[in-house]
Motif scaffolding. Sequence first.
Motif, short mmCIF file in Angstrom:
data_model
loop_
_atom_site.label_atom_id
_atom_site.label_comp_id
_atom_site.label_asym_id
_atom_site.label_seq_id
_atom_site.Cartn_x
_atom_site.Cartn_y
_atom_site.Cartn_z
N PRO A 155 0.82 -1.29 -0.20
CA PRO A 155 0.13 0.04 -0.01
C PRO A 155 1.13 1.28 -0.04
N VAL A 156 0.37 2.28 -0.47
CA VAL A 156 0.94 3.64 -0.29
C VAL A 156 1.09 3.99 1.16
N TYR A 157 2.32 4.30 1.75
CA TYR A 157 2.68 4.77 3.29
C TYR A 157 3.32 5.72 3.07
N TRP A 158 2.63 7.04 3.53
CA TRP A 158 3.30 8.40 3.38
C TRP A 158 4.03 8.39 1.77
N TYR A 159 3.25 8.18 0.96
CA TYR A 159 3.50 8.44 -0.40
C TYR A 159 4.72 7.57 -1.08
N GLY A 160 5.12 6.47 -0.31
CA GLY A 160 6.08 5.66 -0.47
C GLY A 160 5.71 4.26 -0.29
N PRO A 161 6.58 3.34 -0.19
CA PRO A 161 6.05 1.83 -0.11
C PRO A 161 6.13 1.62 1.83
N THR A 197 9.65 5.01 -7.89
CA THR A 197 10.53 4.41 -7.03
C THR A 197 10.85 2.96 -7.78
N PHE A 198 9.75 2.39 -7.56
CA PHE A 198 9.83 0.81 -8.30
C PHE A 198 10.38 0.83 -9.84
N LYS A 199 9.96 1.82 -10.53
CA LYS A 199 10.60 1.86 -11.84
C LYS A 199 11.95 2.18 -12.03
N LYS A 200 12.30 2.95 -11.09
CA LYS A 200 13.83 3.69 -11.10
C LYS A 200 14.60 2.16 -10.51
N CYS A 201 14.09 1.78 -9.35
CA CYS A 201 15.05 0.70 -8.72
C CYS A 201 15.26 -0.52 -9.58
N ALA A 243 -0.07 7.94 -5.76
CA ALA A 243 0.79 6.93 -5.99
C ALA A 243 1.75 7.06 -7.05
N SER A 244 2.11 8.35 -7.41
CA SER A 244 3.07 8.45 -8.55
C SER A 244 4.54 8.26 -8.03
N LEU A 245 4.91 8.83 -6.79
CA LEU A 245 6.40 8.61 -6.22
C LEU A 245 6.58 7.21 -6.25
N LEU A 246 5.60 6.37 -5.54
CA LEU A 246 5.84 4.97 -5.12
C LEU A 246 6.08 4.40 -6.58
#
Length: 186
Positions: A84-90, A138-142, A132-135
């Motif tokens: 889930p989104v937790y504070w705009y991140g994972p 994050t996945f895309k970049k990692c 959800a965009s930052l999250l």
Amino acid sequence: MKSILGIMGSPRKNGNTHILVDNILKGAQEEGVKADVLFLTDLKIKECDGCHRCWKGEECPKDDDMVGLYPRIIKSDLFVFGTPVYWYGPTGLMKLFIDRLVYFNCPPNRAKIRGKRAVIAVPFEDENIETASLLIQTFKKCLEYLEMSLIGKIIVPGLTEKGEIAEKEKYMQEAYELGKSIALKK
Ligand SMILES: Cc1cc2nc3c(=O)[nH]c(=O)nc-3n(C[C@H](O)[C@H](O)[C@H](O)COP(=O)(O)O)c2cc1C
């Protein structure tokens, strides 16, 4: 596709992430693909403290469950990351898991993960999809960094209560179809 590993990053069993990940895996299994799920909340995964031993090709010195997971990760062809989104991140659970993927940074280990594929399943409370965009980034970049690729996603806004996704037939079907489609990838 030969084998899929679901990584359940919400601490809430039978919650929205769990149901979404299960539905994706169910779709994949119905196409005859082996699919298992890991509950990060049941595992002891310590934080990466940047000792860099794995970068030099040595074993990770941590005495925890992640060390035993590396061979399982290497054997899998595709990952379903659910958080889930937790504070705009994972969630913290998922972030600890991602941090420990640094094991795949050194060239001999990189070869063991390069080219693998992933999808993400992300429920959250806000009605605004941008939450959800930052999250997603994050996945895309990692994944790109690890020379893997993000090939699909299911992003579900407007979910607060535990398990309420089960009443949203459209998303349940979307998750199931995503599972079927990833199973059919060569
Ligand atoms: C610590 C915490 C932080 C959260 N942060 C956000 C947030 O930044 N944006 C949002 O829309 N929802 C946020 N939520 C709500 C969850 O994303 C939402 O309830 C989700 O459906 C939970 O999924 P689960 O049932 O799989 O645990 C947060 C929830 C918790 C417990």
